[in-house]
Design an enzyme around this catalytic site. Sequence first.
Site, PDB file in Angstrom:
ATOM      1  N   SER A  95       0.833  -1.211   0.000  1.00 37.18           N
ATOM      2  CA  SER A  95       0.000   0.000   0.000  1.00 37.18           C
ATOM      3  C   SER A  95       0.868   1.261   0.000  1.00 37.18           C
ATOM      4  CB  SER A  95      -0.870   0.005   1.261  1.00 37.18           C
ATOM      5  OG  SER A  95      -1.401   1.289   1.509  1.00 37.18           O
TER       6      SER A  95
ATOM      7  N   LYS B  56      -8.388  -0.854  -9.154  1.00 41.82           N
ATOM      8  CA  LYS B  56      -9.019  -1.442  -7.966  1.00 41.82           C
ATOM      9  C   LYS B  56     -10.198  -0.602  -7.495  1.00 41.82           C
ATOM     10  CE  LYS B  56      -7.729  -2.956  -3.280  1.00 41.82           C
ATOM     11  NZ  LYS B  56      -8.343  -2.040  -2.331  1.00 41.82           N
TER      12      LYS B  56
ATOM     13  N   THR C  67      -5.856   2.523  -6.983  1.00 46.90           N
ATOM     14  CA  THR C  67      -7.113   2.446  -6.227  1.00 46.90           C
ATOM     15  C   THR C  67      -8.001   3.633  -6.569  1.00 46.90           C
ATOM     16  OG1 THR C  67      -6.053   1.218  -4.453  1.00 46.90           O
ATOM     17  CG2 THR C  67      -8.090   2.350  -3.892  1.00 46.90           C
TER      18      THR C  67
ATOM     19  N   HIS D 202     -13.571  -2.140  -1.308  1.00 46.14           N
ATOM     20  CA  HIS D 202     -12.578  -1.779  -0.297  1.00 46.14           C
ATOM     21  C   HIS D 202     -12.866  -2.506   1.035  1.00 46.14           C
ATOM     22  CE1 HIS D 202      -9.405   1.484  -0.273  1.00 46.14           C
ATOM     23  NE2 HIS D 202      -9.340   1.114   0.990  1.00 46.14           N
TER      24      HIS D 202
ATOM     25  N   TYR E 180      -2.307   5.480  -4.269  1.00 51.11           N
ATOM     26  CA  TYR E 180      -3.379   6.447  -4.018  1.00 51.11           C
ATOM     27  C   TYR E 180      -2.951   7.741  -4.688  1.00 51.11           C
ATOM     28  CZ  TYR E 180      -5.900   3.851  -0.340  1.00 51.11           C
ATOM     29  OH  TYR E 180      -6.649   2.946   0.354  1.00 51.11           O
TER      30      TYR E 180
HETATM   31  C1  FNR Z   1      -7.525  -1.866   3.343  1.00 50.23           C
HETATM   32  N1  FNR Z   1      -7.648  -1.716   1.962  1.00 50.23           N
HETATM   33  C2  FNR Z   1      -6.797  -0.879   1.280  1.00 50.23           C
HETATM   34  N2  FNR Z   1      -6.863  -0.768  -0.069  1.00 50.23           N
HETATM   35  C3  FNR Z   1      -6.000   0.009  -0.747  1.00 50.23           C
HETATM   36  O1  FNR Z   1      -6.093   0.088  -1.973  1.00 50.23           O
HETATM   37  N3  FNR Z   1      -5.031   0.710  -0.073  1.00 50.23           N
HETATM   38  C4  FNR Z   1      -4.905   0.667   1.269  1.00 50.23           C
HETATM   39  O2  FNR Z   1      -4.029   1.304   1.847  1.00 50.23           O
HETATM   40  C5  FNR Z   1      -5.841  -0.125   1.994  1.00 50.23           C
HETATM   41  N4  FNR Z   1      -5.801  -0.174   3.358  1.00 50.23           N
HETATM   42  C6  FNR Z   1      -6.596  -1.063   4.041  1.00 50.23           C
HETATM   43  C7  FNR Z   1      -6.466  -1.206   5.426  1.00 50.23           C
HETATM   44  C8  FNR Z   1      -7.197  -2.174   6.099  1.00 50.23           C
HETATM   45  C9  FNR Z   1      -7.011  -2.343   7.569  1.00 50.23           C
HETATM   46  C10 FNR Z   1      -8.090  -3.004   5.399  1.00 50.23           C
HETATM   47  C11 FNR Z   1      -8.880  -4.081   6.094  1.00 50.23           C
HETATM   48  C12 FNR Z   1      -8.256  -2.839   4.041  1.00 50.23           C
HETATM   49  C13 FNR Z   1      -8.605  -2.539   1.216  1.00 50.23           C
HETATM   50  C14 FNR Z   1      -7.960  -3.874   0.830  1.00 50.23           C
HETATM   51  O3  FNR Z   1      -6.991  -3.699  -0.156  1.00 50.23           O
HETATM   52  C15 FNR Z   1      -9.009  -4.861   0.273  1.00 50.23           C
HETATM   53  O4  FNR Z   1      -9.758  -4.245  -0.740  1.00 50.23           O
HETATM   54  C16 FNR Z   1      -9.950  -5.378   1.364  1.00 50.23           C
HETATM   55  O5  FNR Z   1      -9.252  -5.627   2.548  1.00 50.23           O
HETATM   56  C17 FNR Z   1     -10.645  -6.634   0.902  1.00 50.23           C
HETATM   57  O6  FNR Z   1     -11.570  -7.064   1.828  1.00 50.23           O
HETATM   58  P1  FNR Z   1     -11.258  -8.182   2.955  1.00 50.23           P
HETATM   59  O7  FNR Z   1     -10.457  -9.277   2.308  1.00 50.23           O
HETATM   60  O8  FNR Z   1     -10.483  -7.482   4.024  1.00 50.23           O
HETATM   61  O9  FNR Z   1     -12.619  -8.580   3.389  1.00 50.23           O
END
Ligand code: FNR
Length: 387
Positions: free
Chosen positions: A107, A252, A156, A276, A130
């Site tokens: 990330s 994404k 994203t 997300h 981002y």
């Molecule tokens: C995320 N997600 C996320 N996505 C992204 O593009 N950049 C990021 O920095 C983050 N940060 C983030 C932090 C935390 C704590 C979570 C739980 C999620 C979203 C992540 O990439 C993904 O889309 C989801 O986590 C998918 O869902 P599940 O597998 O957690 O249910």
Amino acid sequence: MPIITEIEDLKRLYKRRAPKMFYDYCESGSWTEQTFRENSSDFDRIRLRQKVAVDMEGRTTASQMIGRDVAMPVALAPVGMTGMQHADGEILAAKAAEKFGVPFTLSTMSICSIEDIAENTSAPFWFQLYVMRDAEFIANLVNRAKDANCDAMVLTLDLQLLGQRHKDLKNGLSAPPKLTPMVILDLMTKWRWGLQMLQTHRRTFRNIVGHAKSVDDISSLHSWTAQQFDLRLNWDTVKDYRKQWDRKLILKGILDAEDAKKALQVGADAIIVSNHGGRQLDGAMSSITMLPQIMDAVGDKIEVHLDSGIRSGQDVLKALALGAKGTYIGRAFIYGLGAMGQQGVSEALRVIHTELDTTMALCGEKDVKNLGKHNLLIPKDFSGDWQ
Ligand code: FNR
């Protein structure tokens, strides 16, 4: 070592070992958390078709995601602040992914930097971007990802601003945590986490601090996001990124068939059907219910991946059988990391792999690439009759 038989075991251990502030950050959705809950519960509505007396010898879960060989089509999703769930968390997760033979996505909002991952692993990793207001900083970030041999960029699109997550505001989420009396009280029972944190120097957002100008206080994720993330991001911006980035581009946060067609038009290599993890638009549909429509719209023209709600190999199988070429896990690997560091991420991958392999066999399939709708029983109203 405790016996781990399911992802839920890792979650229980994680809850005991990680500070409440970071557990809550992971285990939340936005507002009422409806979408967060339905992401997982909607998987349960799809059933599996049992097939018997089929030769099950010589099975394989090996496949490809955007042309890259994978031991199973399950990548680690980009998760911000992973290095606060466990000291050096991103490095440990990337190592576990490399060992297992699946892609790791770093990330933008990670604690360990792009360079930290490159120095500690040898497989190419994917970088999630981002889009922020500071164009010079972003150009530099993209060049750093190129120099680190990242072979794909995950752009994203569903977070120009943050969906409100109540607990983060109430807990005063920050990296490193501010030592309020409540935090100190909590950390007294999380001594293992604290000891490991004291042994690393990686405790803030290392992709950003020291690289972006005029960044005064990044510790508060909420205020920093509000200041820096670019509200103007649109499909023309995406086109520009496509021109600048000559390696694989994955978009994404696609949850709508019309948006999927736009992703196709800008020339992306893949899309991730995602909300997300239920952290942005509460009230949006779960990813798995939107997958069939998106497959109908673009499935034969672009590689479609899916995340949000995956907690088992059965969930992975259902997404693949509905046409996804790849999946991602977010929380499922964070539970493992917070529970047991690198070994915990390996355990999460092992659990999901075993579930996927056994379920595939009991569905009468030997090769993960042959999964299809014929392996499922889908209720007629699965995607709903929405206007
Ligand atoms: C995320 N997600 C996320 N996505 C992204 O593009 N950049 C990021 O920095 C983050 N940060 C983030 C932090 C935390 C704590 C979570 C739980 C999620 C979203 C992540 O990439 C993904 O889309 C989801 O986590 C998918 O869902 P599940 O597998 O957690 O249910």
